[in-house]
Design an enzyme around this catalytic site. Structure first.
Site, PDB file in Angstrom:
ATOM      1  N   HIS A  96       0.843  -1.197   0.000  1.00  0.00           N
ATOM      2  CA  HIS A  96       0.000   0.000   0.000  1.00  0.00           C
ATOM      3  C   HIS A  96       0.882   1.252   0.000  1.00  0.00           C
ATOM      4  O   HIS A  96       1.943   1.273   0.621  1.00  0.00           O
ATOM      5  CB  HIS A  96      -0.930   0.011   1.213  1.00  0.00           C
ATOM      6  CG  HIS A  96      -1.988   1.071   1.111  1.00  0.00           C
ATOM      7  ND1 HIS A  96      -1.733   2.387   1.402  1.00  0.00           N
ATOM      8  CD2 HIS A  96      -3.280   1.016   0.707  1.00  0.00           C
ATOM      9  CE1 HIS A  96      -2.841   3.093   1.186  1.00  0.00           C
ATOM     10  NE2 HIS A  96      -3.787   2.276   0.769  1.00  0.00           N
ATOM     11  N   GLU A 166      -4.167   1.673  -7.055  1.00  0.00           N
ATOM     12  CA  GLU A 166      -4.568   2.791  -6.210  1.00  0.00           C
ATOM     13  C   GLU A 166      -3.642   3.977  -6.479  1.00  0.00           C
ATOM     14  O   GLU A 166      -2.561   4.081  -5.869  1.00  0.00           O
ATOM     15  CB  GLU A 166      -4.472   2.402  -4.733  1.00  0.00           C
ATOM     16  CG  GLU A 166      -5.323   1.199  -4.355  1.00  0.00           C
ATOM     17  CD  GLU A 166      -5.714   1.231  -2.886  1.00  0.00           C
ATOM     18  OE1 GLU A 166      -6.879   0.943  -2.611  1.00  0.00           O
ATOM     19  OE2 GLU A 166      -4.872   1.562  -2.031  1.00  0.00           O
TER      20      GLU A 166
HETATM   21  P1  13P Z   1      -9.786   5.933   0.500  1.00  0.00           P
HETATM   22  O1  13P Z   1     -10.969   5.153  -0.065  1.00  0.00           O
HETATM   23  O2  13P Z   1     -10.056   6.437   1.887  1.00  0.00           O
HETATM   24  O3  13P Z   1      -9.304   6.976  -0.445  1.00  0.00           O
HETATM   25  O4  13P Z   1      -8.598   4.878   0.676  1.00  0.00           O
HETATM   26  C1  13P Z   1      -8.358   3.969  -0.338  1.00  0.00           C
HETATM   27  C2  13P Z   1      -7.337   3.004   0.133  1.00  0.00           C
HETATM   28  O5  13P Z   1      -6.206   3.351   0.371  1.00  0.00           O
HETATM   29  C3  13P Z   1      -7.751   1.609   0.313  1.00  0.00           C
HETATM   30  O6  13P Z   1      -6.669   0.868   0.712  1.00  0.00           O
END
Ligand code: 13P
Length: 249
Positions: A96, A166
């Protein structure tokens, strides 16, 4: 099958996590959501609690937010994959951007971890994504494919792996919701290169009830990984309902 999951990140006491899991058990039931695979990734302190409340045969998978690449040893503050599995985790999240930025996670450690997770029969949830600078330069596809290649190249069987794209510029309270066209190229590239070899390609970053349906319809998106909008169980249930509607056409 659409994968819809949330990470609690560093929120919730054990009691709060258990309350969340109890609502989920009631609302999702034993049969689950048709066409949807839900998963919940609590803080390490609540994994066992959430797994116990959901029950062993739950249609909701439980995960860990991180685990070490070694099975055991003198690694203060870490948890191992066998420990996460013992607590009830079936998924282990790695890479992450918050762990890459603040805790020294690198493509090299992610590559070690993915191998350990697979060796123990768990599901790696491999997060990848580019910074705002890389996005502005137009180098997102190259960057993200590079991250995933570092993690997965050389593995004979990646069929259990979940990839979560992400973009760093979309994550968290300082992130912004992406337009579908802003994520389409990376998703298409991931899907073309890895779609047949992994379990799913997910999108994450500022997903909420307002954009879940649109994002799920981006070609190549097999699910969503949600933070803030799913920390309230009703938010998660509402996104699960959207996914069910998308699956149902
Ligand atoms: P948010 O949905 O709060 O932007 O976070 C996404 C995330 O990092 C999921 O791991």
């Amino acid at each position: 099958m659409l994968w819809i999951g949330t990470s609690f990140k560093m929120t919730k006491t054990r009691a709060q996590a258990a309350e969340y899991a109890a609502r989920l058990r009631t609302e999702v039931g034993r049969d689950g959501v048709p066409g949807v695979q839900p998963f919940v990734i609590p803080s390490a302190t609540s994994i066992a609690e959430v797994a116990a409340v959901l029950g062993g045969d739950s249609p909701v998978l439980v995960g860990a937010q991180n685990a070490h690449w070694e099975d055991a040893g003198a690694w203060t503050g870490e948890i191992s994959v066998p420990q996460a599995a013992d607590a009830g985790a079936r998924i282990v999240e790695i890479g992450h951007s918050e762990r890459r930025e603040h805790f020294g996670e690198t493509d090299a450690t992610v590559a070690l971890k993915v191998r350990t997770i697979l060796r123990h029969g768990l599901i790696p949830l491999l997060c990848c994504g580019e910074s705002a600078d890389v996005f502005a330069r137009g180098d997102s596809v190259e960057h993200v494919l590079g991250q995933v290649a570092e993690a997965l190249d050389g593995l004979a069987d990646t069929s259990r792996v979940l990839i979560a794209y992400e973009p760093v510029w979309a994550i968290g309270e300082h992130g912004r919701q992406p337009r579908p066209d802003e994520i389409a190229d990376v998703i298409a590239a991931l899907s073309a290169k890895w779609g047949d070899r992994v379990a799913a390609v997910l999108y994450g970053g500022s997903v909420d009830q307002s954009n879940a349906g649109t994002l799920l319809r981006v070609p190549g998106v097999d699910g969503l990984f949600v933070g803030r909008a799913a920390w309230d169980v009703d938010g998660f249930l509402s996104i699960l309902a959207t996914a069910r509607a998308v699956v149902g056409g």
